[in-house]
Design an enzyme around this catalytic site. Structure first.
Site, PDB file in Angstrom:
ATOM      1  N   ASP A  71       9.336   2.829   1.347  1.00 58.92           N
ATOM      2  CA  ASP A  71       8.164   3.526   1.872  1.00 58.92           C
ATOM      3  C   ASP A  71       8.134   3.298   3.381  1.00 58.92           C
ATOM      4  O   ASP A  71       7.726   2.233   3.850  1.00 58.92           O
ATOM      5  CB  ASP A  71       6.909   2.974   1.197  1.00 58.92           C
ATOM      6  CG  ASP A  71       5.618   3.585   1.722  1.00 58.92           C
ATOM      7  OD1 ASP A  71       5.644   4.199   2.809  1.00 58.92           O
ATOM      8  OD2 ASP A  71       4.582   3.414   1.071  1.00 58.92           O
TER       9      ASP A  71
ATOM     10  N   PHE B  70       0.857  -1.185   0.000  1.00 59.74           N
ATOM     11  CA  PHE B  70       0.000   0.000   0.000  1.00 59.74           C
ATOM     12  C   PHE B  70       0.885   1.224   0.000  1.00 59.74           C
ATOM     13  O   PHE B  70       1.718   1.408   0.891  1.00 59.74           O
ATOM     14  CB  PHE B  70      -0.917   0.014   1.226  1.00 59.74           C
ATOM     15  CG  PHE B  70      -1.916   1.137   1.205  1.00 59.74           C
ATOM     16  CD1 PHE B  70      -3.134   0.987   0.563  1.00 59.74           C
ATOM     17  CD2 PHE B  70      -1.642   2.349   1.823  1.00 59.74           C
ATOM     18  CE1 PHE B  70      -4.060   2.023   0.521  1.00 59.74           C
ATOM     19  CE2 PHE B  70      -2.560   3.391   1.789  1.00 59.74           C
ATOM     20  CZ  PHE B  70      -3.774   3.226   1.134  1.00 59.74           C
TER      21      PHE B  70
ATOM     22  N   LYS C  54       2.671   9.995   8.174  1.00 61.61           N
ATOM     23  CA  LYS C  54       1.967   9.545   9.376  1.00 61.61           C
ATOM     24  C   LYS C  54       2.471  10.217  10.655  1.00 61.61           C
ATOM     25  O   LYS C  54       2.062  11.306  10.998  1.00 61.61           O
ATOM     26  CB  LYS C  54       1.998   8.021   9.458  1.00 61.61           C
ATOM     27  CG  LYS C  54       1.031   7.359   8.479  1.00 61.61           C
ATOM     28  CD  LYS C  54       0.771   5.917   8.804  1.00 61.61           C
ATOM     29  CE  LYS C  54      -0.219   5.279   7.838  1.00 61.61           C
ATOM     30  NZ  LYS C  54      -1.604   5.753   8.016  1.00 61.61           N
TER      31      LYS C  54
END
Length: 374
Positions: A208, A123, A237
């Protein structure tokens, strides 16, 4: 717009690892805004930094320099690897930046190569390019035709990456721990093997670390568990402790952007950068990277004691898997018992609590889950 299914609760305030609903009920939060609130809710130093910066300078755009942005870029480079930083607002934007870097780098250095190898189940965001990069057709298929240039292979399979590599391949893009699918860590030797393969073939390694970065796995960055350095790394995040901010770091080898190649109106604004600087300061001062490693072991043991099919994870990034499709019912039952957990599918529960979580709170969560499972 109804782009998701919300749980039947409205949270109105929080403090540390606790949140409160509009009826005054207290919940223990083991989701932290999906791995965002590294210091928990309403951390006083983050709140103070945001308030002070809001009274000083909120936004000027990237037509000019700002002191918080320069300081934050310097600190991220000190903590990670020699690089330059592009600031944006979300993990998807950071990964879009990485994809654009890879394409320009391939045009310059690999005879126009543009394909990026990613993994099934990964993702990387919800924009058209990043949802295509992610290996989950349930998210990308509704938006066909999709952009060209992505090859998906099984995770933790170095031979599959080798087999998928061609003269058109410019980079490999990986999560050191697959998060959204339910916490799947890289096997020993996998990331190092990919690094070596990229070096042999003259390709970029892009990691990532949107979910894994900034202490969550028990190191500042997950790549540090594997003894390698990426060419490109993305962060988001937890960077702002709840304030939206993201970053893409590129080593001198990969830093091919020139003025006009990319941009962001709000990226790296003084308000978000001040919040991020406060987050990094508290993590460092309070030893929360080591604390995350320690509490990760406690959490892993607590989940393992529930007798589920499988427990997996690293640091404060853990998951448990049921043999039966009961995860969503379990999530709701925990919420009813004032415990916040995350069902990522019908079988798996994700735990990504604030880095400040205590052993006592983990024990409390284990007791609640034991009662729910009776």
């Amino acid at each position: 717009m109804q782009t998701g299914r919300r749980l039947p609760v409205t949270f109105v305030r929080g403090r540390g690892c606790l949140v409160y609903d509009d009826a005054g009920n207290e919940y223990l939060d083991l989701v932290a805004g999906i791995a965002v609130n590294l210091l928990g809710h309403a951390h006083p130093e983050v709140a103070a930094a945001v308030a002070q910066q809001a009274k000083t300078l909120i936004h000027t755009s990237n037509l000019y320099f700002s002191q918080p942005q320069v300081e934050l870029a310097r600190r991220l480079v000190e903590l990670s690897f020699p690089s330059r930083v592009f600031f944006c607002n979300s993990g998807a934007e950071a990964n879009e930046t990485a994809i654009k870097l890879a394409r320009k780098w391939g045009a310059r250095n690999r005879d126009g190569a543009f394909q990026i190898i990613t993994t099934l189940g990964s993702f990387h965001g919800r924009t058209l390019a990043t949802v295509t990069a992610g290996g989950q057709p349930k998210y990308s298929d509704p938006f066909k035709p999709l952009p060209d240039g992505f090859m998906h292979v099984p995770y933790n399979d170095l031979d599959a990456i080798r087999a998928a590599t061609s003269a058109r391949t410019v980079a490999v893009m990986l999560e050191p721990v697959m998060g959204e699918i339910g916490i799947v860590p890289a096997k020993p030797g996998y990331i190092a093997g990919v690094r070596k393969w990229c070096d042999e073939k003259g390709m970029l390694l892009m990691l990532d670390e949107v979910q894994t970065g900034l202490g969550r796995t028990g190191r500042w960055f997950a790549f540090q568990h594997h003894g390698v350095t990426p060419d490109v790394m993305t962060l988001a995040k937890g960077l702002g402790g709840g304030v939206p901010i993201a970053a893409c770091l590129a080593s001198p080898k990969a830093d091919v952007f020139e003025p006009g190649d990319h941009g962001s109106t709000f990226g790296g604004n003084p308000l978000a950068c001040a919040a991020a600087l406060a987050v990094l300061h508290v993590i460092d001062r309070d030893g929360l990277v080591g604390h995350a490693a320690e509490m990760g072991e406690v959490l892993h043991g607590a989940i393992h004691g529930l007798g589920v099919k499988e427990v997996r994870g690293i640091g404060l990034m853990q998951a448990m898997e049921f043999a039966e499709p009961r995860a969503k019912a379990f999530q709701q039952a925990c919420l009813d018992a004032r415990l916040v957990v995350n069902a990522v599918d019908d079988h798996s529960i994700r735990f990504v609590p604030p880095l400040i979580v205590t052993a006592q709170q983990i024990d409390q969560a284990q007791h609640t889950m034991q009662e729910v499972l009776k």
